[in-house]
Design an enzyme around this catalytic site. Sequence first.
Site, PDB file in Angstrom:
ATOM      1  N   ASP A 134      10.928   5.559   9.666  1.00 54.27           N
ATOM      2  CA  ASP A 134      10.486   4.796   8.500  1.00 54.27           C
ATOM      3  C   ASP A 134      10.386   3.307   8.817  1.00 54.27           C
ATOM      4  O   ASP A 134      11.021   2.803   9.745  1.00 54.27           O
ATOM      5  CB  ASP A 134      11.485   4.970   7.350  1.00 54.27           C
ATOM      6  CG  ASP A 134      11.655   6.415   6.942  1.00 54.27           C
ATOM      7  OD1 ASP A 134      10.643   7.135   6.870  1.00 54.27           O
ATOM      8  OD2 ASP A 134      12.809   6.823   6.691  1.00 54.27           O
ATOM      9  N   ASP A 163       5.479   7.540   8.487  1.00 49.03           N
ATOM     10  CA  ASP A 163       6.522   8.120   7.636  1.00 49.03           C
ATOM     11  C   ASP A 163       6.687   7.229   6.404  1.00 49.03           C
ATOM     12  O   ASP A 163       5.741   6.605   5.949  1.00 49.03           O
ATOM     13  CB  ASP A 163       7.819   8.260   8.430  1.00 49.03           C
ATOM     14  CG  ASP A 163       8.720   9.363   7.891  1.00 49.03           C
ATOM     15  OD1 ASP A 163       8.512   9.818   6.755  1.00 49.03           O
ATOM     16  OD2 ASP A 163       9.651   9.760   8.608  1.00 49.03           O
ATOM     17  N   ASP A 167      12.876   4.401   2.620  1.00 47.80           N
ATOM     18  CA  ASP A 167      13.490   5.673   2.255  1.00 47.80           C
ATOM     19  C   ASP A 167      15.008   5.532   2.189  1.00 47.80           C
ATOM     20  O   ASP A 167      15.629   4.964   3.102  1.00 47.80           O
ATOM     21  CB  ASP A 167      13.112   6.762   3.256  1.00 47.80           C
ATOM     22  CG  ASP A 167      11.691   7.292   3.042  1.00 47.80           C
ATOM     23  OD1 ASP A 167      10.987   6.750   2.160  1.00 47.80           O
ATOM     24  OD2 ASP A 167      11.301   8.231   3.755  1.00 47.80           O
ATOM     25  N   ARG A 220       4.967   8.937  -4.164  1.00 49.65           N
ATOM     26  CA  ARG A 220       6.335   8.455  -3.943  1.00 49.65           C
ATOM     27  C   ARG A 220       6.444   6.970  -4.251  1.00 49.65           C
ATOM     28  O   ARG A 220       6.775   6.151  -3.395  1.00 49.65           O
ATOM     29  CB  ARG A 220       6.816   8.743  -2.519  1.00 49.65           C
ATOM     30  CG  ARG A 220       6.857  10.222  -2.185  1.00 49.65           C
ATOM     31  CD  ARG A 220       7.388  10.470  -0.781  1.00 49.65           C
ATOM     32  NE  ARG A 220       7.319  11.886  -0.438  1.00 49.65           N
ATOM     33  CZ  ARG A 220       7.602  12.392   0.755  1.00 49.65           C
ATOM     34  NH1 ARG A 220       7.988  11.584   1.725  1.00 49.65           N
ATOM     35  NH2 ARG A 220       7.510  13.688   0.977  1.00 49.65           N
TER      36      ARG A 220
END
Length: 321
Positions: A134, A163, A167, A220
Site C-alpha cells: 500500500d 494496492d 489501508d 473504498r
Amino acid sequence: MKFVATLIACGLSGLALAAPTATVNSLGKRAADDAAFGYASLNGGTTGGAGGTTTTVSSYAAFTAAVSSDAKKVVYVSGPIKQSAKQVKVGSNTSIIGKDSTAVLEGFGLLVKEKSNVIIRNLGVKKVLAENGDAIGIQYSNNVWVDHVDVSSDRDHDKDYYDGLIDVTHAADYVTISNSYIHDHWKASLVGHSDNNGDEDKGHLRVTYANNYWSNINSRAPSLRFGTGHIYNSYFENVSDGINTRDGAQVLVESNQFVGSSKALYSTDDGYAVERDNDFGGAKNTALQGTLTTVPYSYSLLGSSKVKSAVVGVAGQTLKF
C-alpha cells in the site's frame, strides 16, 4: 448555517480540543503546532517524535535509515524520492513530515506495523505497485495520525495494478486520517482486510476520516469492516462507490458532499451507518440503520453546503515547514 457538534463520552476527560479545518491564511502559522484530533487524540494521544531528534532527508537510503528506530524523532523529507521498492517500515514515536509540496515518495510506500505513536504529515505518496504494498499501510498499530497527505496512483491500469492508498488493518486502532487529498485510484482506503478476520478486528479499528478530498475513485472511499468509523467534513468528487459499511461496522457520517457518485453510502454484508446533514448529490443511502450517534471526542462540523469551499485547495500537501 453553521453546524457545530460537541460530543463528549461519559467517563472520558482531559481530551485535547482541536479545530479540524484551518483557513488558508492560518495554515503556515499552525502547521508546526497542530495536534492530533479524532480517534488519534484518544488512548493517550498521538505526538509522534515531538521532543526527539530532528533530521532532514532527501534520498531513499537516508529516509529508510532515519525512520526505522523506535526512538523519538522528527524526519523531514525535502524534495522527491523515487524508488521502486517494498514499503519502508516506520518505527514508533516517529513524525514524518514533508517540508513542502515537492516532498513526494514515488514507487514505495510506508508500513506502520506493530508500532504506536506515529504522525505522517504533508507528504505525497504515489504509484506504489501492488507487489510493493500500500501507499500507507497501518497494521497491528495504534495512535497513528495521517494528515495533509496527497496519495494517488492512476486509473490507466487495471484495478489490481496498485494496492490500497491508505489501508488500516489487523486490529489497528485510534487512527485519524485528515485534511488529505485521496485521488485517482481504483480501491482507495480499506479498514479491515477480510470478512474472516472478525475475531481479531472486533473492538478495534476505530478510525476518524475528517476534512478529506476524495476524487476520481472507483471504490473504498472508505470501506469498513467490523470497526467504528467517523467520517465528516469531506468532499467526494466522481467517486463511484463511496462509503461501504460491512461486517457489523458502525459508521457515523456527517457534513459531507458527494458529486458524481453512484453509491454514496451503502452496506454490504450487514454494515451500519447513522447519517446527518449529507448532500449525496442524487445518490442514495442504502446502509442499514446504525447505532453510532456520538463519538468520545470534540469536533466541529462545517455543514455539507460549505465543505467544498473549505476542503478543496486546503486538503493535501498545502503546509510548509
